[in-house]
Design a protein around this motif. Structure first.
Motif, PDB file in Angstrom:
ATOM      1  N   SER A 164      27.100  38.898  15.945  1.00  0.00           N
ATOM      2  CA  SER A 164      28.332  39.678  15.878  1.00  0.00           C
ATOM      3  C   SER A 164      29.501  38.868  16.418  1.00  0.00           C
ATOM      4  O   SER A 164      29.452  38.368  17.553  1.00  0.00           O
ATOM      5  CB  SER A 164      28.192  40.971  16.685  1.00  0.00           C
ATOM      6  N   ASN A 174      22.029  41.726  16.148  1.00  0.00           N
ATOM      7  CA  ASN A 174      23.153  42.120  15.292  1.00  0.00           C
ATOM      8  C   ASN A 174      23.279  41.182  14.076  1.00  0.00           C
ATOM      9  O   ASN A 174      24.356  40.637  13.801  1.00  0.00           O
ATOM     10  CB  ASN A 174      24.471  42.084  16.087  1.00  0.00           C
ATOM     11  N   SER A 198      25.871  43.518   9.326  1.00  0.00           N
ATOM     12  CA  SER A 198      26.435  44.861   9.255  1.00  0.00           C
ATOM     13  C   SER A 198      26.959  45.090   7.841  1.00  0.00           C
ATOM     14  O   SER A 198      26.900  44.192   6.995  1.00  0.00           O
ATOM     15  CB  SER A 198      27.563  45.027  10.278  1.00  0.00           C
ATOM     16  N   ASP A 212      19.640  44.630   8.848  1.00  0.00           N
ATOM     17  CA  ASP A 212      20.868  45.329   9.230  1.00  0.00           C
ATOM     18  C   ASP A 212      21.041  45.279  10.744  1.00  0.00           C
ATOM     19  O   ASP A 212      20.362  44.522  11.436  1.00  0.00           O
ATOM     20  CB  ASP A 212      20.868  46.767   8.706  1.00  0.00           C
ATOM     21  N   MET A 213      21.942  46.130  11.279  1.00  0.00           N
ATOM     22  CA  MET A 213      22.269  46.085  12.707  1.00  0.00           C
ATOM     23  C   MET A 213      21.125  46.583  13.591  1.00  0.00           C
ATOM     24  O   MET A 213      21.100  46.317  14.792  1.00  0.00           O
ATOM     25  CB  MET A 213      23.521  46.919  12.977  1.00  0.00           C
TER      26      MET A 213
END
Length: 620
Positions: free
Chosen positions: A506, A533, A536, A587-588
């Motif tokens: 991120s 992370n 997204s 994904d996150m």
């Protein structure tokens, strides 16, 4: 220990009469707040002590000295032992019974006022047992109305508490008229609660069966009222005091009591006393504060003279450098002046006293707040440490991301305040938690995984530092949890057996250029790498770049684990390779583990050798 979860219940006695019972209690009695008593027929364990004679006689000798008793004994036997010692629920200590297998923790006596209900839940979390709480309030998911105000430092006033509790147990309409104090408790009641807040335009339609006043006002409740009424008094009144040097404590107390009585205020609602700093050593005021356990605030003449007051005095101005002491000090401490200065003298007591009363918008709680920074691991209760579970259950307020709070629903108590917020509001959560803890509450801030690994612990401590925290108030405790990389690794084998690192992809808080530099270093250094992370909805290219970086340094068949929602109902586990990792959903909520050059995939298990077998072969 001040930071022990049992400190608020101390002193505590634990009692066992046979070996297995002593073993059940041993994990609890490692806490210095709990004293274990055993008959002399059993061998001592830890800090245990032997009692002589009968247990009945021993209980009678220590009953008044302790606030809580924990028995690992048959409930019937405990009832017979304690029956002669019980007085009333306002005085009786908490009594807890644990079965001989340590599976159940029963709140037997003084569940509300003695805090046995809360203590039983904390013990259950420590032992991995089930708490049995039989009070009516708990059954309905309601706060215990005769004790919940203690959280906010309120004092109980007069009234028919038994009658009000009975009305609540029957789910009758209970009118609540709250004129001061925190309304946090109102905002977190179950939808089916029996409370009606405020005055009703038509009392006939409302037809309340009980009434609760929450106010600094002291109301007279007739002994034979038409229905039960009770009073809570939030500590919102600040008493401004001006006095001649050497004024007696008795005259000061009389002045305070008479002023409160004249204006129908409850002395239980007093938060503290305020005056000019010249009175910081005034013996009479200090004695009053000590007798009534009140804080004493003082202000400089410069601060006091800036306050607009209704009755300034030129004489006071000439003597101490400000036209007002009592009124100005009350306003600075409590904001809203309710009673202008009243002057008291006595023919039999030394000195003279001036009293004024102001009401604060926020009550004074009167104890040091605590911040619990809690890691809940993946969220499965079996994966949360007993200490972390206990911290969550013990807290007055639990704050966290909505999803994480949903995962720990079963750890919550009816009287707890739960504040959930979206995933992007980390800083707001930290600031809110600090504010509540500085006020005097115990606040648990929940993070998934370990709170100190991409969790809330660092942010909360940073915010405390920014606020000039002294390291003591509020108290801070960090409760570690199983990190996401550990959870993911456990689902695929042993990929982290050699040197590894964790990198978040991120770029919300870290520039992407810095992240790429770290990725290159990890890849070239042959570190097993856990990616947090990874992707997204808006940030999709970072994981692609990451794979390209690692391909430069590792074989394309390097094992890669992709784990989503470890230990949760929707868990997804995939073992793939570096070249094929982007073909799978990421994904996150996913943790990606990229192996090093020695990591292998064997029978659908991911293994990174530590080097033991190589050493053995070399020795041969």
């Amino acid at each position: 220990m001040e930071d022990s979860c049992f400190a608020r219940f101390a002193p505590i006695v634990a009692i066992a009469t046979y070996s297995q019972a002593a073993q059940v209690l041993t994990p609890l009695t490692q806490d210095p707040n709990i004293q274990l008593w055993l008959p002399d027929s059993l061998e001592k364990q830890g800090n245990s002590q032997h009692y002589e004679g009968s247990l009945k006689e021993h209980l009678a000798s220590i009953w008044a000295e302790n606030q809580a008793f924990i028995f690992c004994l048959a409930a019937g036997a405990v009832v017979r032992l304690i029956a002669p010692l019980l007085k009333n629920k306002a005085e009786d200590p908490a009594v807890i019974v644990i079965d001989g297998s340590g599976n159940y923790v029963v709140s037997l006596c003084s569940g509300h006022q003695g805090k046995a209900d809360l203590l039983s839940q904390i013990i259950a979390r420590q032992l991995g047992a089930k708490a049995i709480v039989t009070g009516g309030s708990s059954a309905f998911g309601l706060p215990a109305i005769d004790t919940f105000g203690f959280i906010y430092g309120w004092h109980k006033g007069e009234g028919d508490w038994t009658g009000v509790m009975a009305a609540i147990a029957k789910k009758s309409t209970v009118q609540v008229i709250q004129e001061s104090g925190s309304t946090l408790w109102q905002k977190h009641l179950p939808p089916s609660h029996p409370f009606h807040f405020g005055f009703s335009e038509s009392s006939a339609e409302l037809n309340p069966q009980a009434r609760i006043w929450i106010s600094p006002t002291k109301r007279k409740i007739a002994p034979k009222s038409d229905f039960p009424k009770v009073q809570w008094h939030p500590r919102v009144l600040w008493i401004g005091i001006g006095c001649e040097r050497g004024t007696s404590a008795q005259l000061i107390e009389t002045a305070i009591d008479e002023t409160c009585k004249t204006y129908h205020y409850a002395t239980e609602a007093i938060a503290g006393i305020a005056s000019i700093d010249l009175k910081a050593d005034e013996a009479g005021i200090i004695q009053v504060c000590q007798r009534r356990n009140l804080p004493f605030k003082t202000f400089t003449p410069q601060a006091l003279k800036k306050v607009d007051v209704p009755t300034p005095s030129e004489i006071v101005q000439q003597e101490v450098g400000t036209p007002s002491v009592a009124e100005a000090a009350a306003i600075l401490a409590g904001e809203n002046l309710q009673v202008s200065k009243q002057i008291f003298k006595s023919d039999t007591q030394l000195g003279a006293v001036t009293v004024a009363i102001a009401q604060a918008n926020i009550e004074y709680i009167g104890h040091t707040g605590r911040l619990y920074l809690v890691g809940i691991g993946p969220g499965d209760l079996n994966q949360i440490t007993p200490a972390a579970q206990t911290a969550i259950t013990e807290a007055d307020i639990v704050i966290g991301y909505t999803l994480y709070l949903d995962l720990i629903e079963s750890l919550k108590r009816p009287e707890q305040v739960i504040e959930a917020s979206p995933i992007t509001q980390e800083q707001q959560r930290a600031q809110r938690a600090i504010k509540l803890a500085q006020w005097g509450l115990t606040v648990a801030v929940v993070s998934s995984g370990d709170c100190g690994i991409y969790g809330m612990a660092g942010l909360v401590l940073e915010e405390l530092q920014e606020a000039g925290w002294n390291g003591k108030s509020p108290q801070v405790r960090v409760f570690p949890g199983i990190s996401a990389l550990q959870s993911a690794a456990s689902r695929v084998g042993a990929p982290l057996m050699h040197d590894f690192c964790a990198i978040s992809l991120s770029d919300l808080l870290t520039p992407w250029e810095v992240i790429q530099k770290r990725l290159h270093a990890a890849a070239s250094g042959d570190f097993i790498t856990a990616l947090y992370n990874p992707r997204s909805q808006k940030r999709t290219e970072q994981i692609v770049t990451t794979q390209a970086i690692f391909v430069q340094h590792r074989q394309e068949d390097t094992p890669v684990a992709i784990v989503r929602g470890a230990y949760r109902q929707d868990e997804q586990v995939t073992i793939t390779t570096l070249s094929q990792m982007l073909e799978h959903p990421i994904d996150m909520l996913t943790t990606v583990i990229i192996g090093n050059t020695t990591t292998r995939n064997y029978a659908d298990w991911m293994i990174t050798p530590r080097g033991y077998l190589d050493r053995t072969r070399n020795e041969e």
